[in-house]
Design a protein around this motif. Structure first.
Motif, mmCIF file in Angstrom:
data_model
loop_
_atom_site.group_PDB
_atom_site.id
_atom_site.type_symbol
_atom_site.label_atom_id
_atom_site.label_comp_id
_atom_site.label_asym_id
_atom_site.label_seq_id
_atom_site.Cartn_x
_atom_site.Cartn_y
_atom_site.Cartn_z
ATOM 1 N N TRP A 20 0.827 -1.211 0.000
ATOM 2 C CA TRP A 20 0.000 0.000 0.000
ATOM 3 C C TRP A 20 0.861 1.260 0.000
ATOM 4 O O TRP A 20 0.451 2.297 -0.530
ATOM 5 C CB TRP A 20 -0.934 0.000 1.211
ATOM 6 N N THR A 23 1.573 3.468 -3.038
ATOM 7 C CA THR A 23 0.580 4.401 -3.569
ATOM 8 C C THR A 23 0.903 5.850 -3.202
ATOM 9 O O THR A 23 0.240 6.764 -3.693
ATOM 10 C CB THR A 23 -0.831 4.060 -3.047
ATOM 11 N N LEU A 24 1.919 6.051 -2.350
ATOM 12 C CA LEU A 24 2.298 7.421 -1.985
ATOM 13 C C LEU A 24 2.790 8.207 -3.204
ATOM 14 O O LEU A 24 2.473 9.386 -3.355
ATOM 15 C CB LEU A 24 3.381 7.404 -0.903
ATOM 16 N N PRO A 26 2.115 8.015 -6.685
ATOM 17 C CA PRO A 26 1.083 8.613 -7.541
ATOM 18 C C PRO A 26 0.193 9.604 -6.792
ATOM 19 O O PRO A 26 -0.301 10.562 -7.398
ATOM 20 C CB PRO A 26 0.268 7.412 -8.039
ATOM 21 N N LEU A 27 0.029 9.416 -5.485
ATOM 22 C CA LEU A 27 -0.749 10.380 -4.688
ATOM 23 C C LEU A 27 -0.053 11.739 -4.688
ATOM 24 O O LEU A 27 -0.674 12.777 -4.962
ATOM 25 C CB LEU A 27 -0.897 9.868 -3.253
ATOM 26 N N LEU B 45 -6.610 11.812 -9.186
ATOM 27 C CA LEU B 45 -6.670 11.423 -7.777
ATOM 28 C C LEU B 45 -7.993 10.734 -7.448
ATOM 29 O O LEU B 45 -8.023 9.698 -6.780
ATOM 30 C CB LEU B 45 -6.502 12.653 -6.882
ATOM 31 N N ILE B 52 -8.161 2.071 -6.609
ATOM 32 C CA ILE B 52 -7.453 1.362 -5.530
ATOM 33 C C ILE B 52 -8.436 0.728 -4.545
ATOM 34 O O ILE B 52 -8.328 -0.452 -4.216
ATOM 35 C CB ILE B 52 -6.503 2.338 -4.789
ATOM 36 N N LYS B 99 -6.065 -1.110 4.821
ATOM 37 C CA LYS B 99 -5.247 -0.067 4.212
ATOM 38 C C LYS B 99 -5.764 0.349 2.836
ATOM 39 O O LYS B 99 -5.705 1.522 2.472
ATOM 40 C CB LYS B 99 -3.805 -0.567 4.090
ATOM 41 N N VAL B 100 -6.246 -0.622 2.057
ATOM 42 C CA VAL B 100 -6.714 -0.304 0.700
ATOM 43 C C VAL B 100 -7.889 0.665 0.760
ATOM 44 O O VAL B 100 -7.964 1.625 -0.019
ATOM 45 C CB VAL B 100 -7.095 -1.599 -0.045
ATOM 46 N N VAL B 103 -6.460 4.134 1.897
ATOM 47 C CA VAL B 103 -5.713 4.826 0.842
ATOM 48 C C VAL B 103 -6.660 5.331 -0.239
ATOM 49 O O VAL B 103 -6.548 6.473 -0.707
ATOM 50 C CB VAL B 103 -4.640 3.890 0.238
ATOM 51 N N TYR B 107 -7.137 9.250 -1.257
ATOM 52 C CA TYR B 107 -6.988 9.758 -2.631
ATOM 53 C C TYR B 107 -8.183 10.643 -3.009
ATOM 54 O O TYR B 107 -8.022 11.768 -3.482
ATOM 55 C CB TYR B 107 -6.901 8.585 -3.620
ATOM 56 N N LEU B 110 -8.404 13.899 -0.929
ATOM 57 C CA LEU B 110 -7.416 14.908 -1.341
ATOM 58 C C LEU B 110 -7.794 15.515 -2.691
ATOM 59 O O LEU B 110 -7.534 16.688 -2.945
ATOM 60 C CB LEU B 110 -6.021 14.297 -1.388
#
Lengths: 78, 147
Positions: A20, A23-24, A26-27, B45, B52, B99-100, B103, B107, B110
């Motif tokens: 996980w 993914t930082l 592309p974020l 994003l 994701i 976590k998925v 995250v 995304y 943000l």
């Protein structure tokens, strides 16, 4: 294979539980593109600014991770 | 020490367009390339988050405060939420966890927050100085940030 056949993009989640943290990148890139598109006066060196900001975010997050690790594992772990 | 002051105007048409679709406000204002880049960043994003974490990351019923942030993307976020509630909410197989889910939610949240910056800039645009003026404004001691 069964999982792959059943997978529907944008409906089912990706299996990124072990990676996980990847993914930082592309974020940070997405944030940089949108932010720089609003803030820069001209778009001449837009992508250079985006790459610099992306690197700054990633390095900042790594730095914060190291700092938190030190606080928890070293200072409070004694 | 001198300070430069940017002139700010109120532009309701481009502001409303920016609320309707990320980047559209700048396109209406004649800055098509800038609007396209905002669209790329914000929608990248937002769709990245859904890719994701699955459609489950846009969930007003169970993750209200995440959705408050995600709503900054505009009607697209409400459309995704409507699609989730009407077509997929009853299916437990699409639920993302751990976590998925975090995250993916982050995304999309943000994306909403960054789009708010674009919406504010579309409603109250700075009159951007010409490049030679910007170089002067960015010189040491002038107070210009140049970013």
């Amino acid at each position: 294979m069964t999982w792959l056949l059943a997978y529907t993009p944008f409906v089912d989640p990706l299996d990124l539980h072990d990676v996980w943290w990847l993914t930082l990148a592309p974020l940070a890139l997405g944030i940089s593109i949108a932010y720089k598109a609003v803030r820069v006066p001209t778009l001449e060196e837009f992508w250079k600014g985006v790459l610099v900001m992306t690197a700054q975010i990633i390095m900042g997050m790594i730095g914060l991770g190291v700092l938190v690790y030190l606080v928890i594992e070293v200072f409070f772990g004694l | 020490m001198s300070h430069t002051q940017r002139e700010t105007t109120f532009a309701p048409i481009s502001g409303i367009a920016a609320v309707a679709l990320p980047g559209l406000g700048h396109v209406v204002r004649g800055e098509a390339k800038r609007g396209g880049l905002i669209f790329l960043g914000v929608m990248g994003l937002f769709l990245g988050g859904i890719l994701i974490g699955g459609i489950d990351v846009i969930d007003r019923a169970n993750d209200f405060w995440w959705f408050v942030l995600q709503a900054g993307v505009g009607p697209v976020a409400f459309g995704a939420e409507w699609l989730h509630q009407t077509r997929f909410a009853a299916d437990p197989a699409i639920q993302s966890l751990g976590k998925v889910n975090e995250v993916g939610s982050l995304y999309a949240a943000l994306a909403g927050l960054v789009n708010l910056i674009a919406i504010i800039d579309a409603f109250w645009p700075d009159v951007r100085p010409a490049p030679q003026d910007e170089r002067r404004a960015g010189s040491p001691g002038s107070g210009g940030d140049g970013s």
